[in-house]
Motif scaffolding. Structure first.
Motif, PDB file in Angstrom:
ATOM      1  N   VAL A  22       0.856  -1.183   0.000  1.00  0.00           N
ATOM      2  CA  VAL A  22       0.000   0.000   0.000  1.00  0.00           C
ATOM      3  C   VAL A  22       0.890   1.230   0.000  1.00  0.00           C
ATOM      4  O   VAL A  22       1.824   1.337   0.806  1.00  0.00           O
ATOM      5  N   ALA A  69      -7.109  -2.487   3.033  1.00  0.00           N
ATOM      6  CA  ALA A  69      -7.061  -2.072   1.628  1.00  0.00           C
ATOM      7  C   ALA A  69      -6.401  -3.135   0.764  1.00  0.00           C
ATOM      8  O   ALA A  69      -6.810  -3.373  -0.382  1.00  0.00           O
ATOM      9  N   THR A  75      -9.018   1.730  -2.693  1.00  0.00           N
ATOM     10  CA  THR A  75      -8.344   2.880  -2.103  1.00  0.00           C
ATOM     11  C   THR A  75      -9.146   3.391  -0.907  1.00  0.00           C
ATOM     12  O   THR A  75     -10.352   3.138  -0.790  1.00  0.00           O
ATOM     13  N   ARG A 112      -3.364   3.781  -1.089  1.00  0.00           N
ATOM     14  CA  ARG A 112      -3.601   3.197  -2.416  1.00  0.00           C
ATOM     15  C   ARG A 112      -2.941   1.821  -2.493  1.00  0.00           C
ATOM     16  O   ARG A 112      -1.717   1.723  -2.524  1.00  0.00           O
TER      17      ARG A 112
END
Length: 297
Positions: A22, A69, A75, A112
């Motif tokens: 991430v 995530a 996201t 993300r």
């Protein structure tokens, strides 16, 4: 700027190595928080954080949100607010957690997930295999090295009579759950009967390959094959070879979650997580401040 460049380089290296992670970036910060807009980090599937997106009080929240995530591939905007801060409205794609630090401060961190592209194995040098390769690239699949199907989500055997049994066996031994054999139903049955497969192995082989769309040309056949592969991934939850997580996702972290009894924050228990043993029961905390408040009560 040097720190950002370092994280950027690290992210590129992880992407090239097909390692999931991430990428976290601080997009807004309110003093007296130690983080600043532009601070960045990468969070790995084992929960380790490389870089800086806030102090110890925010770190557990970032780690827990990042692992979520990675699991769902979505996201997330993480808002870490002081205990007495006004709450944000419930916004899709955002999560609000409490910052238990006495210093206060608020930060927003954009998380993300970066997951490796799905890997497709392809065997055979035929017009159909060439068409599958072109379409797989268009669908953002990576092609596995010839004969090496480790980590592949699916393998398409389109040799049309050349080396098919060896390629099928290699795919099965690599743990591939979806092997598409381009052959007529009758020829496929005869070929597979010769291989003395177990029932479990036989169930992993799909032939005739592809959805029945009346395909005739190599391009149309490739379309039907890739449609079946995509359906297996997106609808049936097909996972890459050797992966125990949902399709497209990494293996789950080995760290277990616990709830801080002071602030209610979910923390991931690790060797450095603050904890206390009271009356034979273990308690875990997001930071030394919560530990101190708990033991002083």
């Amino acid at each position: 700027m040097a720190a950002m460049a370092t994280i950027t380089d690290r992210a590129r290296a992880l992407t090239a190595a097909r390692e999931p992670f991430v990428h976290a970036t601080v997009v807004r910060a309110q003093e007296p928080t130690s983080a600043r807009p532009g601070d960045a980090a990468v969070i790995l599937p084992d929960g380790s954080i490389e870089g800086f997106v806030g102090g110890a009080c925010a770190e557990n929240s970032v780690r827990a949100a990042a692992l979520d995530a990675l699991r769902d591939g979505n996201t997330l905007l993480l808002r870490v607010l002081p205990v007495d801060a006004a709450t944000f409205p419930d916004t899709p794609g955002a999560r609000v957690v409490v910052n238990p630090c006495h210093s206060g401060g608020a930060i927003e961190i954009f998380l993300r997930p970066v997951l490796p592209a799905l890997l497709l194995g392809l065997a055979g040098s035929t017009p159909i295999s060439a068409a599958v390769a072109r379409l797989a690239e268009f669908c953002d699949f990576d092609l596995a090295p010839p004969g090496d199907y480790r980590g592949a989500t699916a393998v398409v055997v389109a040799g049309l009579g050349k080396g098919e049994q060896d390629e099928i066996r290699a795919a099965l031994e690599a743990g591939v759950g979806f092997v598409a054999l381009v052959a007529s139903r009758r020829r496929a049955a005869a070929l597979l009967d010769e291989m003395e497969l177990t029932d479990v192995e036989r169930a992993r082989i799909h032939s005739p390959a592809g959805l029945d769309i009346g395909a005739r040309t190599p391009a149309e056949i490739a379309l039907s094959i890739m449609a079946e592969v995509v359906r297996a991934v997106r609808v049936d939850g097909l996972a890459p070879a050797g992966d125990i997580a949902p399709a497209g996702g990494p293996a789950a972290s080995t760290q277990r979650p616990a709830v801080d009894p002071v602030c209610g924050m979910t923390v991931l228990v690790g060797p450095e997580t603050p904890h206390a043993l009271v009356d034979g029961q273990e308690h875990w905390f997001c930071c030394p401040g919560c530990l101190a408040r708990f033991t002083a009560a």
